[in-house]
Design an enzyme around this catalytic site. Structure first.
Site, PDB file in Angstrom:
ATOM      1  N   GLU A 246      -1.344  -5.684   8.533  1.00  0.00           N
ATOM      2  CA  GLU A 246      -0.528  -5.142   9.623  1.00  0.00           C
ATOM      3  C   GLU A 246      -1.123  -5.487  10.976  1.00  0.00           C
ATOM      4  O   GLU A 246      -2.343  -5.382  11.170  1.00  0.00           O
ATOM      5  CB  GLU A 246      -0.417  -3.609   9.476  1.00  0.00           C
TER       6      GLU A 246
ATOM      7  N   ASP B 259      -1.185  -6.127  -0.276  1.00  0.00           N
ATOM      8  CA  ASP B 259      -1.528  -5.492   1.003  1.00  0.00           C
ATOM      9  C   ASP B 259      -3.023  -5.281   1.135  1.00  0.00           C
ATOM     10  O   ASP B 259      -3.676  -4.823   0.183  1.00  0.00           O
ATOM     11  CB  ASP B 259      -0.853  -4.113   1.097  1.00  0.00           C
TER      12      ASP B 259
ATOM     13  N   LYS C  47      -1.217  -9.448   2.651  1.00  0.00           N
ATOM     14  CA  LYS C  47      -0.444  -9.019   3.823  1.00  0.00           C
ATOM     15  C   LYS C  47      -1.319  -8.073   4.626  1.00  0.00           C
ATOM     16  O   LYS C  47      -2.045  -7.258   4.048  1.00  0.00           O
ATOM     17  CB  LYS C  47       0.852  -8.322   3.392  1.00  0.00           C
TER      18      LYS C  47
ATOM     19  N   ASP D 242       0.835  -1.205   0.000  1.00  0.00           N
ATOM     20  CA  ASP D 242       0.000   0.000   0.000  1.00  0.00           C
ATOM     21  C   ASP D 242       0.874   1.261   0.000  1.00  0.00           C
ATOM     22  O   ASP D 242       0.358   2.380  -0.086  1.00  0.00           O
ATOM     23  CB  ASP D 242      -1.021  -0.009   1.143  1.00  0.00           C
ATOM     24  N   SER D 243       2.213   1.075   0.028  1.00  0.00           N
ATOM     25  CA  SER D 243       3.126   2.199  -0.211  1.00  0.00           C
ATOM     26  C   SER D 243       2.824   2.843  -1.561  1.00  0.00           C
ATOM     27  O   SER D 243       3.222   3.972  -1.812  1.00  0.00           O
ATOM     28  CB  SER D 243       4.583   1.717  -0.180  1.00  0.00           C
TER      29      SER D 243
ATOM     30  N   GLU E 297       9.332  -4.446  10.234  1.00  0.00           N
ATOM     31  CA  GLU E 297       9.710  -3.121   9.729  1.00  0.00           C
ATOM     32  C   GLU E 297      10.274  -2.254  10.847  1.00  0.00           C
ATOM     33  O   GLU E 297       9.665  -2.126  11.914  1.00  0.00           O
ATOM     34  CB  GLU E 297       8.496  -2.419   9.073  1.00  0.00           C
TER      35      GLU E 297
HETATM   36  O1  KIV Z   1       3.521  -1.089   1.600  1.00  0.00           O
HETATM   37  C1  KIV Z   1       4.657  -1.580   1.474  1.00  0.00           C
HETATM   38  O2  KIV Z   1       5.360  -1.368   0.478  1.00  0.00           O
HETATM   39  C2  KIV Z   1       5.138  -2.432   2.547  1.00  0.00           C
HETATM   40  C3  KIV Z   1       6.596  -2.743   2.582  1.00  0.00           C
HETATM   41  C4  KIV Z   1       7.341  -1.548   2.976  1.00  0.00           C
HETATM   42  C5  KIV Z   1       6.889  -3.907   3.449  1.00  0.00           C
HETATM   43  O3  KIV Z   1       4.403  -2.815   3.386  1.00  0.00           O
END
Ligand code: KIV
Length: 282
Positions: free
Chosen positions: A125, A93, A123, A54-55, A191
């Site tokens: 959190e 994510d 993924k 989600d970056s 992280e």
């Molecule tokens: O959103 C993302 O790119 C991430 C990585 C930094 C692990 O969660």
């Protein structure tokens, strides 16, 4: 550069969550983010996992944090990435607000992500407080990569993008790692966790740890692609190593193009198409 296939993997079938889990303690796992088909193709040639992080909210869409990322954004980019993969595993994510309310809400959204993108896993959190949800998803066919330590979706409660797990906080991060392992996560992202704590977690759990700003002792490493290629330059975390300066190269190329157009140096004769005059053969 030619592709570097890790031991125990084959070009003929994609990596799946149990493969990744089975490689705990072996050659380091290589993970990069990807958001588009062309970048996914490049990542696929060298990495075990293409993470649709989600970056993308920050590095692709210019948002100030990951909090504004939606399911639709993750699915759109997820589909683009899976189209570019033939061997690496896609992990997508779950965006903020799509899984925290209940295991049922998480299942609804995670199943939609897998169905609409073709990715192998999601993924999410959170540690101890997300364990019930991770178990619920795993029991229903949705492999989960967990993400603990600095969890950027909680930036407002954490008070910034700080190192997590120094001093007394270390045991809480260790408890998070044990909880996601026990819940059935097939791997866990650490992280911005201190190097020694990341090493202890890596030794103390049976699933692979994937570090970002967590030192060299993790079972694998992940970076945000646009950070390591020098495409995202708004800020540069200490843990990022720049392997290229594509942002600068792109800026120079765009400036050269603009200059050529303004001085009528582009297009040249070689970029045009000959006229066919009436009655003449081409
Ligand atoms: O959103 C993302 O790119 C991430 C990585 C930094 C692990 O969660």
């Amino acid at each position: 550069m030619s592709a570097t296939l890790p031991p125990g993997t084959s070009e003929s079938r994609p990596v799946l969550p149990p493969d990744l889990r089975a490689r705990k303690g072996q050659a380091p796992l290589v993970v990069l983010t990807a958001y588009t088909t062309p970048m996914a193709r490049l990542v696929d040639a060298h990495c075990d996992v293409a993470l649709v992080g989600d970056s993308l909210g920050m590095v692709v869409h210019g948002l100030p944090s990951t909090l504004g990322v939606t399911m639709e954004m993750m699915i759109l980019h997820g589909r683009a990435v899976t189209r570019g993969l033939s061997r690496a595993m896609a992990v997508i994510d779950m965006p903020f607000g799509s899984y925290e309310e209940s295991p049922q809400q998480a299942f609804r959204n995670a199943s939609r992500i897998l169905m609409e993108t073709g990715a192998a896993a999601v993924k999410l959190e959170g540690g101890v407080h997300m364990a019930e949800t991770i178990a619920f998803l795993g029991q229903r066919g949705i492999p989960v990569m967990a993400h603990i330590g600095l969890t950027p979706q909680a930036v407002n409660t954490l008070g910034g993008y700080k190192v997590v797990g120094r001093d007394a906080e270390a045991e809480r991060v260790m408890a998070d790692a044990r909880a996601v392992e026990a819940a059935g996560a097939f791997s866990v992202v650490l992280e911005k966790v201190p190097v020694g704590l990341a090493a202890r977690i890596t030794q103390g759990i049976a699933i692979p740890t994937i570090g970002i700003g967590a030192g060299v002792h993790c079972d694998g490493q992940v970076l945000v692609l646009d950070d390591m290629l020098g495409l995202f330059t708004e800020f540069r975390p200490k843990f990022v190593k720049r392997y290229a300066d594509l942002g600068q190269s792109a800026g120079e190329a765009i400036a050269a193009y603009a200059d050529d157009v303004r001085h009528r140096r582009f297009p040249g004769a070689e970029h045009g198409f000959a006229d066919i005059l009436p009655g003449k053969k081409p």
